[in-house]
Design an enzyme around this catalytic site. Structure first.
Site, PDB file in Angstrom:
ATOM      1  N   LYS A   1      -4.886 -47.958 -23.193  1.00 19.82           N
ATOM      2  CA  LYS A   1      -3.680 -48.487 -22.557  1.00 19.82           C
ATOM      3  C   LYS A   1      -4.061 -49.693 -21.711  1.00 19.82           C
ATOM      4  O   LYS A   1      -4.911 -49.599 -20.813  1.00 19.82           O
ATOM      5  CB  LYS A   1      -3.099 -47.393 -21.666  1.00 19.82           C
ATOM      6  CG  LYS A   1      -1.607 -47.260 -21.739  1.00 19.82           C
ATOM      7  CD  LYS A   1      -1.216 -46.001 -21.022  1.00 19.82           C
ATOM      8  CE  LYS A   1       0.237 -46.000 -20.720  1.00 19.82           C
ATOM      9  NZ  LYS A   1       0.587 -44.886 -19.839  1.00 19.82           N
TER      10      LYS A   1
HETATM   11  C1  E4P Z   1       3.665 -43.624 -19.710  1.00 22.52           C
HETATM   12  O1  E4P Z   1       3.031 -44.159 -20.561  1.00 22.52           O
HETATM   13  C2  E4P Z   1       4.054 -44.266 -18.441  1.00 22.52           C
HETATM   14  O2  E4P Z   1       2.929 -44.597 -17.703  1.00 22.52           O
HETATM   15  C3  E4P Z   1       4.962 -43.333 -17.708  1.00 22.52           C
HETATM   16  O3  E4P Z   1       5.965 -42.895 -18.591  1.00 22.52           O
HETATM   17  C4  E4P Z   1       5.559 -43.937 -16.456  1.00 22.52           C
HETATM   18  O4  E4P Z   1       6.513 -43.051 -15.947  1.00 22.52           O
HETATM   19  P1  E4P Z   1       7.115 -43.162 -14.454  1.00 22.52           P
HETATM   20  O5  E4P Z   1       7.954 -44.380 -14.391  1.00 22.52           O
HETATM   21  O6  E4P Z   1       7.896 -41.902 -14.310  1.00 22.52           O
HETATM   22  O7  E4P Z   1       5.945 -43.235 -13.531  1.00 22.52           O
END
Ligand code: E4P
Length: 218
Positions: free
Chosen positions: A83
């Site tokens: 990522k």
């Molecule tokens: C996933 O890949 C993201 O990092 C995550 O869904 C972010 O979610 P949040 O906005 O609830 O922190």
């Protein structure tokens, strides 16, 4: 449509895996920090439970640091997806990672041009964050429709991974818009299965059945 679980919590992943519904897992530094455990150990444990893409995020913000972390993470297991944040240095690294055949998930995507750039550079997934838009009174799902249209116009193979999902309606809308993946917290996955009329209906069926069942079947 694929369902990913958005967590670094092993108990949640084990529970969700029992449904047979989990196609992959996404983590991020905030989710990992909640667990208070070694990141690599967590990732290895997830690979033993889920046989699908597992996103592991880099924390460097310069291209060479991102690449160093990415190669290191990719070595952990064949299912690791690196990522990378949607920043200039991240995009420099992405170009190289795509050449090297490393799977990537471009995170913190908040507009369709960012998604277009990531797709042009060969990202495997882009992660638009819908919930964080809703949090500031904007409609996050509008972005998913735009990205889906753009990717279809040019037949990009980059998959749309809807992130920052807060409730079942986000999953429904993502599916209607043709998103490839929805990554959701465990709570939302459980909510997908529920309807009060299902529970009331089942209770009534079982009560009625008691009236006809022979004493030996009761
Ligand atoms: C996933 O890949 C993201 O990092 C995550 O869904 C972010 O979610 P949040 O906005 O609830 O922190």
């Amino acid at each position: 449509m694929k369902f990913f679980l958005d967590t670094a919590n092993i108990d949640e992943i084990r529970n969700a895996a029992e449904y047979g519904l989990i196609d992959g897992v996404t983590t991020n530094p905030s989710l990992v920090s909640k667990e208070g455990r070694d990141f690599r150990e967590i990732l290895l444990e997830i690979t033993r439970i889920v046989d699908g893409p597992i996103s592991a995020e880099v924390v460097s913000t310069d291209a060479s640091g991102i690449l160093r972390e990415a190669y290191d993470l990719a070595k952990i297991h064949k299912n690791i997806v690196v990522k990378v944040p949607m920043i200039k240095e991240g995009m420099k690294a992405l170009k190289q990672l795509s050449k090297d055949g490393i799977k990537t998930n471009i995170t913190l995507v908040f507009n369709s041009n960012q998604a277009l750039v990531a797709a042009k550079l060969g990202a495997t997934y882009v992660s638009p964050f819908v919930g964080r838009f809703d949090d500031i009174s904007e409609v996050g799902m509008d972005l998913i429709g735009d990205i889906a249209q753009i990717f279809a116009n040019y037949q990009f193979s980059t998959q749309i991974l809807v992130a920052s999902i807060r409730h079942p309606l986000h999953v429904r809308e993502a599916a209607l818009l043709g998103a490839h993946v929805a990554t959701m917290p465990f709570k939302v996955l459980e909510q997908l299965l529920k309807h009060p009329l299902t529970d009331i209906g089942l209770e009534r069926f079982l009560k009625d059945w008691e009236k006809v069942a022979k004493p030996s079947q009761r």
